[in-house]
Structures are given as C-alpha cells and as structure tokens.
Design a protein around this motif. Structure first.
Motif, PDB file in Angstrom:
ATOM      1  N   SER A  84       0.838  -1.206   0.000  1.00  0.00           N
ATOM      2  CA  SER A  84       0.000   0.000   0.000  1.00  0.00           C
ATOM      3  C   SER A  84       0.868   1.250   0.000  1.00  0.00           C
ATOM      4  CB  SER A  84      -0.891  -0.008   1.243  1.00  0.00           C
ATOM      5  OG  SER A  84      -1.372   1.295   1.501  1.00  0.00           O
ATOM      6  N   LEU A  85       0.381   2.310  -0.664  1.00  0.00           N
ATOM      7  CA  LEU A  85       1.063   3.611  -0.618  1.00  0.00           C
ATOM      8  C   LEU A  85       1.352   4.027   0.816  1.00  0.00           C
ATOM      9  CD1 LEU A  85      -0.599   6.366  -2.820  1.00  0.00           C
ATOM     10  CD2 LEU A  85       1.708   5.456  -2.957  1.00  0.00           C
ATOM     11  N   LEU A  86       0.405   3.696   1.702  1.00  0.00           N
ATOM     12  CA  LEU A  86       0.536   4.120   3.092  1.00  0.00           C
ATOM     13  C   LEU A  86       1.639   3.378   3.828  1.00  0.00           C
ATOM     14  CD1 LEU A  86      -3.261   4.391   3.825  1.00  0.00           C
ATOM     15  CD2 LEU A  86      -1.645   6.292   3.880  1.00  0.00           C
ATOM     16  N   ALA A  92      10.469   4.309  -3.375  1.00  0.00           N
ATOM     17  CA  ALA A  92       9.463   3.274  -3.675  1.00  0.00           C
ATOM     18  C   ALA A  92       8.060   3.891  -3.620  1.00  0.00           C
ATOM     19  CB  ALA A  92       9.575   2.133  -2.670  1.00  0.00           C
ATOM     20  N   HIS A  93       7.838   4.760  -2.638  1.00  0.00           N
ATOM     21  CA  HIS A  93       6.546   5.428  -2.501  1.00  0.00           C
ATOM     22  C   HIS A  93       6.303   6.357  -3.692  1.00  0.00           C
ATOM     23  CE1 HIS A  93       4.266   9.047  -1.165  1.00  0.00           C
ATOM     24  NE2 HIS A  93       3.414   8.127  -0.779  1.00  0.00           N
ATOM     25  N   ALA A  94       7.323   7.160  -4.042  1.00  0.00           N
ATOM     26  CA  ALA A  94       7.162   8.150  -5.114  1.00  0.00           C
ATOM     27  C   ALA A  94       6.882   7.442  -6.449  1.00  0.00           C
ATOM     28  CB  ALA A  94       8.415   9.006  -5.220  1.00  0.00           C
ATOM     29  N   VAL A 104      -9.004   9.342 -13.726  1.00  0.00           N
ATOM     30  CA  VAL A 104     -10.127   9.941 -12.982  1.00  0.00           C
ATOM     31  C   VAL A 104      -9.651  10.648 -11.707  1.00  0.00           C
ATOM     32  CG1 VAL A 104     -10.753   7.915 -11.604  1.00  0.00           C
ATOM     33  CG2 VAL A 104     -12.534   9.529 -12.305  1.00  0.00           C
ATOM     34  N   LEU A 105      -8.471  10.294 -11.211  1.00  0.00           N
ATOM     35  CA  LEU A 105      -7.944  10.994 -10.035  1.00  0.00           C
ATOM     36  C   LEU A 105      -7.395  12.364 -10.439  1.00  0.00           C
ATOM     37  CD1 LEU A 105      -6.096   8.021  -8.245  1.00  0.00           C
ATOM     38  CD2 LEU A 105      -8.316   8.987  -7.676  1.00  0.00           C
ATOM     39  N   ARG A 106      -6.881  12.439 -11.682  1.00  0.00           N
ATOM     40  CA  ARG A 106      -6.338  13.727 -12.159  1.00  0.00           C
ATOM     41  C   ARG A 106      -7.437  14.601 -12.755  1.00  0.00           C
ATOM     42  NH1 ARG A 106      -3.391  11.785 -16.157  1.00  0.00           N
ATOM     43  NH2 ARG A 106      -2.802   9.697 -15.495  1.00  0.00           N
ATOM     44  N   ASP A 259     -14.980   6.942   3.725  1.00  0.00           N
ATOM     45  CA  ASP A 259     -15.504   7.530   4.952  1.00  0.00           C
ATOM     46  C   ASP A 259     -15.135   9.015   5.074  1.00  0.00           C
ATOM     47  OD1 ASP A 259     -17.196   6.352   6.661  1.00  0.00           O
ATOM     48  OD2 ASP A 259     -15.726   5.968   8.235  1.00  0.00           O
ATOM     49  N   SER A 260     -13.891   9.354   4.674  1.00  0.00           N
ATOM     50  CA  SER A 260     -13.431  10.738   4.812  1.00  0.00           C
ATOM     51  C   SER A 260     -14.346  11.677   4.017  1.00  0.00           C
ATOM     52  CB  SER A 260     -11.989  10.871   4.313  1.00  0.00           C
ATOM     53  OG  SER A 260     -11.877  10.277   3.042  1.00  0.00           O
ATOM     54  N   THR A 261     -14.697  11.291   2.801  1.00  0.00           N
ATOM     55  CA  THR A 261     -15.540  12.156   1.972  1.00  0.00           C
ATOM     56  C   THR A 261     -16.958  12.223   2.551  1.00  0.00           C
ATOM     57  OG1 THR A 261     -14.219  11.317   0.138  1.00  0.00           O
ATOM     58  CG2 THR A 261     -16.070  12.702  -0.435  1.00  0.00           C
ATOM     59  N   VAL A 263     -17.791  12.024   5.716  1.00  0.00           N
ATOM     60  CA  VAL A 263     -17.755  12.911   6.889  1.00  0.00           C
ATOM     61  C   VAL A 263     -17.777  14.377   6.432  1.00  0.00           C
ATOM     62  CG1 VAL A 263     -16.289  13.708   8.783  1.00  0.00           C
ATOM     63  CG2 VAL A 263     -16.640  11.262   8.448  1.00  0.00           C
ATOM     64  N   ALA A 264     -16.934  14.703   5.455  1.00  0.00           N
ATOM     65  CA  ALA A 264     -16.886  16.090   4.967  1.00  0.00           C
ATOM     66  C   ALA A 264     -18.242  16.495   4.393  1.00  0.00           C
ATOM     67  CB  ALA A 264     -15.785  16.238   3.926  1.00  0.00           C
ATOM     68  N   LEU A 265     -18.882  15.571   3.695  1.00  0.00           N
ATOM     69  CA  LEU A 265     -20.191  15.867   3.104  1.00  0.00           C
ATOM     70  C   LEU A 265     -21.235  16.130   4.189  1.00  0.00           C
ATOM     71  CD1 LEU A 265     -21.691  15.971   0.413  1.00  0.00           C
ATOM     72  CD2 LEU A 265     -22.094  13.520   0.630  1.00  0.00           C
ATOM     73  N   ARG A 385       3.165  13.453   0.002  1.00  0.00           N
ATOM     74  CA  ARG A 385       2.100  12.528   0.389  1.00  0.00           C
ATOM     75  C   ARG A 385       0.726  13.187   0.321  1.00  0.00           C
ATOM     76  NH1 ARG A 385       5.093   7.993   2.920  1.00  0.00           N
ATOM     77  NH2 ARG A 385       3.253   6.783   2.434  1.00  0.00           N
ATOM     78  N   ARG A 386       0.632  14.399  -0.288  1.00  0.00           N
ATOM     79  CA  ARG A 386      -0.683  15.065  -0.324  1.00  0.00           C
ATOM     80  C   ARG A 386      -1.733  14.106  -0.883  1.00  0.00           C
ATOM     81  NH1 ARG A 386      -4.085  18.368  -3.613  1.00  0.00           N
ATOM     82  NH2 ARG A 386      -5.117  19.912  -2.286  1.00  0.00           N
ATOM     83  N   CYS A 387      -2.920  14.198  -0.342  1.00  0.00           N
ATOM     84  CA  CYS A 387      -3.981  13.256  -0.702  1.00  0.00           C
ATOM     85  C   CYS A 387      -4.119  13.134  -2.228  1.00  0.00           C
ATOM     86  CB  CYS A 387      -5.303  13.734  -0.125  1.00  0.00           C
ATOM     87  SG  CYS A 387      -6.701  12.714  -0.622  1.00  0.00           S
TER      88      CYS A 387
HETATM   89  C1  HEM Z   1     -12.828  14.990   1.878  1.00  0.00           C
HETATM   90  C2  HEM Z   1     -12.194  13.874   1.638  1.00  0.00           C
HETATM   91  C3  HEM Z   1     -10.761  13.584   1.941  1.00  0.00           C
HETATM   92  C4  HEM Z   1      -9.915  14.192   2.840  1.00  0.00           C
HETATM   93  C5  HEM Z   1     -10.225  15.355   3.775  1.00  0.00           C
HETATM   94  C6  HEM Z   1      -8.632  13.527   2.722  1.00  0.00           C
HETATM   95  C7  HEM Z   1      -7.514  13.876   3.453  1.00  0.00           C
HETATM   96  C8  HEM Z   1      -6.290  13.224   3.362  1.00  0.00           C
HETATM   97  C9  HEM Z   1      -5.118  13.582   4.124  1.00  0.00           C
HETATM   98  C10 HEM Z   1      -5.039  14.714   5.133  1.00  0.00           C
HETATM   99  C11 HEM Z   1      -4.135  12.723   3.763  1.00  0.00           C
HETATM  100  C12 HEM Z   1      -2.688  12.721   4.292  1.00  0.00           C
HETATM  101  C13 HEM Z   1      -1.877  13.656   3.406  1.00  0.00           C
HETATM  102  C14 HEM Z   1      -0.454  13.902   3.884  1.00  0.00           C
HETATM  103  O1  HEM Z   1       0.116  13.036   4.576  1.00  0.00           O
HETATM  104  O2  HEM Z   1       0.100  14.975   3.534  1.00  0.00           O
HETATM  105  C15 HEM Z   1      -4.673  11.817   2.775  1.00  0.00           C
HETATM  106  C16 HEM Z   1      -3.952  10.792   2.199  1.00  0.00           C
HETATM  107  C17 HEM Z   1      -4.488   9.909   1.284  1.00  0.00           C
HETATM  108  N1  HEM Z   1      -5.749   9.969   0.716  1.00  0.00           N
HETATM  109 FE1  HEM Z   1      -7.196  11.321   1.148  1.00  0.00          FE
HETATM  110  N2  HEM Z   1      -8.718  12.556   1.770  1.00  0.00           N
HETATM  111  C18 HEM Z   1      -9.990  12.549   1.256  1.00  0.00           C
HETATM  112  C19 HEM Z   1     -10.489  11.750   0.233  1.00  0.00           C
HETATM  113  C20 HEM Z   1      -9.753  10.800  -0.444  1.00  0.00           C
HETATM  114  C21 HEM Z   1     -10.219  10.052  -1.580  1.00  0.00           C
HETATM  115  C22 HEM Z   1     -11.576  10.227  -2.263  1.00  0.00           C
HETATM  116  C23 HEM Z   1      -9.225   9.164  -1.916  1.00  0.00           C
HETATM  117  C24 HEM Z   1      -9.152   8.152  -3.020  1.00  0.00           C
HETATM  118  C25 HEM Z   1      -9.987   7.999  -3.986  1.00  0.00           C
HETATM  119  C26 HEM Z   1      -8.132   9.373  -0.987  1.00  0.00           C
HETATM  120  C27 HEM Z   1      -6.958   8.664  -0.982  1.00  0.00           C
HETATM  121  C28 HEM Z   1      -5.875   8.932  -0.170  1.00  0.00           C
HETATM  122  C29 HEM Z   1      -4.640   8.145  -0.174  1.00  0.00           C
HETATM  123  C30 HEM Z   1      -4.360   6.888  -1.013  1.00  0.00           C
HETATM  124  C31 HEM Z   1      -3.761   8.761   0.736  1.00  0.00           C
HETATM  125  C32 HEM Z   1      -2.329   8.342   1.081  1.00  0.00           C
HETATM  126  C33 HEM Z   1      -1.349   9.094   0.182  1.00  0.00           C
HETATM  127  C34 HEM Z   1       0.114   8.762   0.401  1.00  0.00           C
HETATM  128  O3  HEM Z   1       0.475   8.314   1.497  1.00  0.00           O
HETATM  129  O4  HEM Z   1       0.897   8.990  -0.542  1.00  0.00           O
HETATM  130  N3  HEM Z   1      -8.484  10.375  -0.118  1.00  0.00           N
HETATM  131  N4  HEM Z   1      -5.997  12.144   2.532  1.00  0.00           N
END
Ligand code: HEM
Length: 446
Positions: A84-86, A92-94, A104-106, A259-261, A263-265, A385-387
C-alpha cells in the motif's frame, strides 16, 4: 528515543492522550499558548511528536527532502498491506504514486455525472416526513461513487456484498490495535485482531474476484481505476503493477477515500442547513442548475466551492499529517530530533485567528475575499504525500452538495450544535447529523 533538544511540551503520555482525546483542538491551542510552536507531546508509538500550525513550518515540513522521512508506524503494512502507498516511503513510494495516478484521479470531472446520479438516487430514497442520518446517506453515496469510479462496479448485488465487507472491516479497527502493537495478534476469530484479519481477507477475496472479472472482460483503461492499473504496461510491454500492488492499493483507496468524503459531506450539509443565509445564497447561485441538473453549470460556482472549503476548514477530517524524521529538522528557532515525529497540524492552522477571523464561525465568504496558500489551507495535507484523491473528493463534495440542495427540501433535525467525536480512528459529527425530509422538488431527470 527522544533527546533533550525536543521542543517543549508535556512529559507524560497518558495525561497528554487524555487531554487530546477529550478536546483535541482546545488542548493543542492550550499547549500552543503555553509553549509556542512547535511544541511537542509524547507519541504513543515511540519518541515525541513536534506539533506546529505555523504556515512557515508547515511549508518546511511539506518541502521534505531526499530520505528525510519514514513511516510514522513501521508496521502500517499490517493494516493496509505491504504494497500500500501508506506502507511505503522514499523512492518506492514516489514511484508507486506516479503509477497509481489514474485519469479519474487527475481529471475527476469525468465522474461528475455519476456523482450527481448517486446523490439523486440515494437522496431520493428518503421519504417525506421522515428523519434520517446524513452521515449514513453520505457513506452510501461516497461508497457508490468509489465502487463505480475505482472498481467499475455497477451490479447492485455485488455492490451490496462489497459494502457489507467494507463496513465489516471498518468495524473491526479499534483504537487500541492502532496504537498498541502488542494487540496485533491473531488469537482466533473472537480476538480483535483475529476479526480484523478475517474481515480483511473477505475484502481481498472480493477485490481479487473483481480484478479477474475486469481482465476477463478486457475493460478499457479509461473505464475505471482498477482497469487502468491492470492495463498499465512498461516499455517492454510488461505489467507495471503486480497483483499485490493493485489489491493493496484498491483497499487503500476504499479506506482512505470513502468515509473521509462522507464525513466532509455531512458537515457541508449540516452547515448549509444550520445557517439560513448560506442555504439562500447557495440556492441563488444554483438556480439554473436546479432547473436542469446539467453538470456543465457547475463549472463556475464560487459560493458552492467556498462552502465546501469552509466545511473542510471548520472540521478537518484528519487533525494533522505526521512524518517520522530520519534526520533532525529545524522549524524556526526549534530543532526536532531525528527519530521523532513532526506534525503539520491541520486543526491549529485551520483555526488560527490571524488567518481566519472568528475561526469558530462558519463564513464561506472568507474564501471569496482572499486566496489561501497551500500551507494555510491544508485539509488534504501536502508535499509528497498530499492526498491523491483530493481533486476527486472536492469534486464529489461540490456535485453532491449542489444536487442535494437543488433536488430536495430538508431541514436540520438537531436540537443543538453538533460536535465532532472520534470513532474508528476518524472524527465524525457525533450525532451523524439528523435531517428531516420536507419534500422533494419536482423530480427532474438530468
Ligand atoms: C474529503 C475527503 C478527503 C480528505 C479530507 C482527505 C484527506 C487526506 C489527508 C489529510 C491525507 C494525508 C496527506 C499527507 O500526509 O500529507 C490523505 C492521504 C491519502 N488519501 Fe485522502 N482525503 C480525502 C479523500 C480521499 C479520496 C476520495 C481518496 C481516493 C480515492 C483518498 C486517498 C488517499 C490516499 C491513497 C492517501 C495516502 C497518500 C500517500 O500516502 O501517498 N483520499 N488524505
């Protein structure tokens, strides 16, 4: 682990955790007032964590540098999978991140139509005269969107199976297992970790079946994220991603994105209906969209965007983003030692009165009056690591909120203010945000 040069702050773990989980923002604001920033707190997984909400420090943290960081928790792979990216760091991460950025992500606009349709279909299931939980509805919508955009899954039965497996998995992740490594042992299906491992295996099986179905159907790379990842080839025509990389990162997207989306919604809907002026201004901007539900009309909607940013600012889904240091890092006058963790604190910067006047008030207009820089407005983190789902998530907030407001007449059914509360490692609106259904506007089909 920590050295005497760690920034000042409380010495003992338990009182510090207690203070934090009781009132996260108020506790950090108190430490900021007492110690300045960065201050530091004991970190449950070892060492100390230096916390800052200063945009200059945040800029330095996001800038990073070669090999500066490693995972905060070296055993993150136990949760999301080793690929996982996480779970990965550095090059390796980059490399993996570059490969994973599917179209669709871009360019999330291509998914806007199905976001609108999910909001109309699922929102329309709430009958007039009833009260419902907005967070639940948000989860159904965001899961539907992610299953379609990421997995290309349109079969209702398959969606239900998947949804049950994901909810089962989320229900098994306890706070203790996240912070107490000793609890991560499989003592059978009645032990917390045993339940987690079995629930994850169910998700893996469904994901692998979906990968096989996509291959068998020869889905085109544009169809969905899974098909794009499966079809990626290097110059020699060899697959770029292994099956384990695809599987672990599909699970990661589900975990991180759904879940994150939701909650924001739920917060967007809460504030829109709590502040009558906001709802009126939004309806005014969306008048033409309400007539036709034509997605093209959402291209320029400054007030809608401002409402979504303000909800993310008031209630950041993540309190901060943390990185563990391989070398010492200077933040202003203070030095954070190697081995400690640094946190760009989203909570603190989002409630800094020098940036956001009356930070406890919901005022979308502030985003019309000025632009905020990528170190002042950071609900999606920043740097390497921005989302990666930020554009998709923001598009989803805009389209779903606009559609719900345009198509339905709801009122808030909460007697008092709704507060955030921790549950399963994420902060949510404590009551889920109860809404009463007054009626549906004349149902228009897009
Ligand atoms: C409102 C919704 C969301 C919020 C507030 C949010 C917020 C975040 C934050 C704060 C991080 C950590 C960034 C960092 O370490 O600098 C993150 C990482 C991540 N998010 Fe989101 N996220 C949201 C929705 C999503 C969605 C829709 C996806 C995928 C479809 C997603 C996939 C990921 C992934 C894979 C990471 C890890 C990135 C990495 O470690 O390189 N997130 N997100």
């Amino acid at each position: 682990m920590s050295t005497p040069t760690a920034p000042p702050g409380p010495k003992h773990l338990l009182p510090s955790l207690y203070g934090y989980f009781r009132q996260p923002l108020a506790y950090y604001q108190k430490l900021l007032a007492r110690h300045g920033q960065p201050f530091s707190v004991p970190f449950p997984l070892g060492g100390r964590m230096a916390v800052t909400g200063c945009p200059l420090h945040i800029g330095r943290i996001f800038k990073g540098g070669p090999g500066l960081y490693r995972s905060v928790d070296a055993s993150a792979g136990m949760f999301y999978g080793e690929q996982s990216l996480l779970s990965l760091d550095g090059e390796a991460h980059a490399r993996l991140r570059r490969a994973l950025m599917a179209p669709v992500l871009r360019q999330p606009a291509q998914a806007a139509g199905l976001m609108r349709d999910a909001a109309l279909r699922l929102g329309g299931e709430r009958a007039p005269g009833t009260v419902f939980d907005m967070l639940d509805l948000g989860r159904s919508i965001t899961l539907d969107v992610i299953l379609r955009t990421v997995f290309g899954m349109i079969d209702a039965l398959e969606q239900r199976e998947f949804s049950a497996a994901i909810h089962g998995l989320q229900g098994t992740i306890g706070f203790m297992a996240v912070f107490v490594k000793g609890l991560r042992r499989d003592w059978g299906e009645w032990s917390p970790w045993g339940r987690f491992v079995r629930a994850r295996a169910r998700c893996y099986a469904l994901i692998e079946a979906r990968m096989a179905a996509s291959r068998a159907a020869g889905e085109s790379a544009e169809a969905n994220v899974l098909a794009y990842w499966v079809g990626l080839r290097d110059e020699a025509g060899q697959p770029v991603l292994s099956d384990a990389q695809i599987r672990d990162n599909l699970l990661t997207l589900l975990f991180a994105g759904h879940d994150s989306t939701a909650v924001a919604l739920a917060w967007c809907v809460y504030w829109t209906h709590r502040e009558p002026g906001v709802l009126l201004a939004l309806r005014d901007e969306l008048r033409d969209y309400a007539e036709t539900l034509d997605i093209g009309l959402l291209e320029r909607t400054p007030y809608l965007d401002a409402v979504c940013w303000e909800a993310l600012r008031m209630h950041p889904v993540a309190p901060g983003v943390a990185r563990r240091l391989n070398r010492t890092l200077d933040l202003g006058e203070r030095r954070v030692p190697e081995g400690d963790v640094v946190m760009a604190c989203i909570d603190l910067v989002s409630h800094d009165p020098a940036l956001y006047a009356d930070p406890g008030c919901f005022r979308p207009e502030r985003f019309l009056a000025r632009d905020y820089s990528p170190t002042e407005l950071i609900p999606f983190g920043g740097g390497e690591r921005r989302c990666p789902g930020a554009a998709l998530a923001f598009m989803e907030l805009r389209v779903v909120l606009a559609t719900l407001v345009a198509a339905f007449r709801w009122t808030l059914a909460e007697p008092g203010p709704v507060k955030p509360a921790w549950s399963h490692g994420i902060r949510r609106p404590a009551t889920g945000v109860r809404m009463a259904v007054d009626g549906h506007r004349s149902q228009k089909s897009p």
